[in-house]
Design an enzyme around this catalytic site. Structure first.
Site, PDB file in Angstrom:
ATOM      1  N   ASP A 215      40.585  66.621 -20.646  1.00  8.00           N
ATOM      2  CA  ASP A 215      39.493  65.545 -20.419  1.00  8.00           C
ATOM      3  C   ASP A 215      38.393  65.943 -19.143  1.00  8.00           C
ATOM      4  O   ASP A 215      39.241  66.935 -18.241  1.00  8.00           O
ATOM      5  CB  ASP A 215      41.334  65.190 -19.168  1.00  8.00           C
ATOM      6  CG  ASP A 215      41.209  63.783 -19.018  1.00  8.00           C
ATOM      7  OD1 ASP A 215      41.311  62.660 -19.170  1.00  8.00           O
ATOM      8  OD2 ASP A 215      41.759  64.430 -17.401  1.00  8.00           O
ATOM      9  N   GLU A 277      35.501  65.242 -23.011  1.00 12.97           N
ATOM     10  CA  GLU A 277      35.316  64.116 -22.260  1.00 12.97           C
ATOM     11  C   GLU A 277      34.585  64.406 -21.366  1.00 12.97           C
ATOM     12  O   GLU A 277      34.832  64.577 -20.304  1.00 12.97           O
ATOM     13  CB  GLU A 277      36.240  63.083 -21.605  1.00 12.97           C
ATOM     14  CG  GLU A 277      36.437  62.129 -21.431  1.00 12.97           C
ATOM     15  CD  GLU A 277      37.433  61.915 -20.047  1.00 12.97           C
ATOM     16  OE1 GLU A 277      37.399  60.185 -19.828  1.00 12.97           O
ATOM     17  OE2 GLU A 277      38.509  62.147 -19.449  1.00 12.97           O
TER      18      GLU A 277
END
Length: 589
Positions: A215, A277
């Site tokens: 993330d 990401e």
């Protein structure tokens, strides 16, 4: 099928060829009728995912959490949130996934944790606590006329307002780029990094996971001094922090260090994949992240194509765009890989994006199915690791005409409050914001999975349960797994066919290179070629409700129609006219 590595300089890997199915655990399948999806619910549907043609599952955060940001605020990296089940339930899910021949990928949320995590509780307890420096604490810049403390800089939170929260106990601010209960971890502190690796990474490697989706992996390295960001949004006192937080000075060092930890931890020979990401990055930066020789990331997610049509100043402002803009942005996902040892990803949906048919196709009753199939044709034709998000395979669409009160997303709620406070509820800024969230809110992807047309919960929960979030009413219109599995012309059955096609031609679909646009300026036609050894793939995709003409490259007769989204009985392979929302893939050998 032999995969040559002559060009690009790439080795075949399981994670390059895999179709990875993303599961949002809260909304996937509720096994105990408490209104929340759970581990046992996921386990009960693994065969469905396998039959779709997926090779791996990626589950969004399932760790113990106060759920202020749907589990992206983690209070304990080594414990499953009790509503989702027990750690043993998760270990059983990993085992069943492997028995079905699929891989298990979990989410790694380590830019920040929850303010309920023991690390942060210790850090905020006093200025002299040994973990004080595990987070970013700063004194106020000053005090305003009312005596309120002024944040240390002008950084904007991704969820609206200042990126700083004042802590009364120690009279200092802490940095939190997301919501106020998600304090950013200080990666400059080596003890902090070691604790992250051991707790968030090592624990799950020891229990058999095959990879991590990382993330906001570009945000770990902040520029020293945390200076004010340049003013690009004149309508706000808070500015995007990207120049000082994204792809920062030590980011590659940190990823190499974590990659080394992973390689050293795994003793059974299994190959762990990592997908970062990375939001926005130059091609050169993407190559640094994903070059196999650098040992940072296996691949990355880029946002260029999903951000098309949104303002760089503030994502919840829509701006006009044309098909050409989207074509160019989509190609940014993979063109940087050409001729290198790097790798990338292909996706249109995830838990942070709306439904792709509404966003990039046509979700009208007339064209929903055919445009959904067109997007599938596009995705299976592009090079890289393919990701499919739950419900995407059903052709799910955005919910319609929901009042602001029905939205759950903290990003929507915080930005709504910030705009209301700064500009007023009836302002033009608020009108633009409400128009934007109807199209691009994250909540569109987070409604409960539509398993059947069973009232009132679409088979997600039992009929007497109350789901944690409202359902998209479209389950009553045939957009559900049970109805679609029985319909040979459904989006679901087309996705199965599309994934079989991708696997059968993986040399050119997955590993193809030398991507070239054809007729780039065309406002309705998306066409391109790419190569693999002596093969050429040509795709012609009609992104409109009109019939349009196209030309085969060099008018070559060697191209054979291999795949498309209209029944073959309705398609004249020699025709050079595409029906509305028609897509075709030709291959020449």
């Amino acid at each position: 099928m032999t995969i040559s590595s002559a060009h690009p300089e790439t080795e075949p890997k399981w994670w390059k060829e895999a179709t990875i199915y993303q599961i949002y655990p809260a909304s996937f399948k509720d096994s105990n009728n408490d209104g929340w999806g759970d581990m046992k619910g996921i386990a009960s549907k693994l065969e469905y995912i396998k039959e779709l043609g997926a090779d791996a599952i990626w589950i969004s955060p399932f760790y113990d959490s106060p759920q202020d940001d749907m589990g992206y605020d983690i209070a304990n990296y080594e414990k499953v949130w009790p509503t989702y089940g027990t750690n043993e339930d998760c270990f059983a899910l990993i085992e069943k996934t492997h028995k079905l021949g699929m891989k298990f990928i979990t989410d790694l949320v380590i830019n920040h944790c929850s303010s309920e995590h023991e690390w942060f509780k210790e850090s905020r307890s006093s200025k002299t606590n040994p973990k004080r420096d595990w987070f970013f604490w700063r004194p106020p810049k000053g005090y305003d006329a009312e005596g309120k403390p002024i944040p240390p800089n002008n950084w904007r939170s991704y969820f609206g307002g200042s990126a700083w929260t004042f802590d009364e106990k120690t009279q200092e601010f802490y940095l939190r780029l997301f919501c106020s209960t998600q304090p950013d971890l200080n990666w400059e502190n080596e003890d902090c990094r070691k604790a992250i690796y051991e707790s968030a990474v090592g624990y799950w490697l020891d229990h058999g996971v095959d990879g991590f989706r990382i993330d906001v992996g570009s945000l770990y390295s902040k520029v020293a001094g945390l200076p004010d960001a340049p003013v690009i949004d004149e309508n706000s006192k808070w500015q995007p922090s990207d120049p000082f937080t994204m792809n920062g000075p030590r980011i590659h060092e940190f990823h190499q260090e974590m990659n080394k930890f992973i390689r050293n931890r795994v003793k059974d020979g299994r190959e762990i994949m990592t997908v970062g990401e990375m939001q926005h990055a130059t091609d050169e930066t993407k190559r640094l992240y994903t070059s196999a020789s650098r040992h940072e990331l296996s691949e990355l997610f880029n946002f260029s194509h999903t951000d098309v049509g949104t303002s760089p100043k503030f994502r919840q402002n829509l701006i006009p765009y044309e098909l050409k803009d989207w074509k160019v942005a989509l190609a940014e996902l993979f063109r940087y890989v050409n001729g290198t040892d790097c790798w990338s990803t292909i996706y249109l949906e995830n838990h942070d994006q709306p439904r792709s048919i509404t966003r990039f196709g046509d979700d009208s009753p007339k064209n929903r199915v055919i445009s959904g199939k067109l997007l599938s044709v596009l995705l299976v034709s592009l090079s890289g690791t393919l990701y499919v998000y739950q419900g995407q395979e059903l052709g799910e669409i955005n919910f319609k005409n929901w009042p602001i009160e029905k939205y759950e997303d903290v990003e929507v709620r915080n930005n709504y409050d910030a705009i209301k406070e700064e500009h007023g509820e009836n302002s033009k800024e608020m009108k633009r914001f409400l128009e934007a969230i109807a199209l691009i809110s994250r909540d569109h992807a987070r409604t409960p999975m539509q398993w059947s047309r069973e009232e009132p919960n679409a088979g997600f929960s039992g009929p007497n349960a109350k789901p944690w979030f409202y359902l998209n009413e479209s389950f009553r219109e045939g957009i559900n797994a049970e109805d679609e599995s029985k319909d040979p012309n459904s989006v679901l059955n087309f996705w199965k066919e599309a994934l079989r096609f991708r696997k059968a031609h993986k040399d050119i679909t997955v590993y193809g290179y030398d991507f070239e646009f054809i007729d780039l300026d065309n406002k309705k036609l998306f066409s391109f070629t790419k190569k693999y050894d002596n093969k050429t793939l040509f795709a012609a995709l009609n992104f409109s409700s009109d019939s349009i003409d196209f030309t085969i490259p060099n008018n070559s007769s060697s191209f054979k129609l291999e795949f498309g989204n209209y029944p073959r009985s309705e398609v004249d392979a020699s025709s050079r006219t595409l029906k509305p929302w028609e897509g075709r893939i030709y291959i020449s050998e």
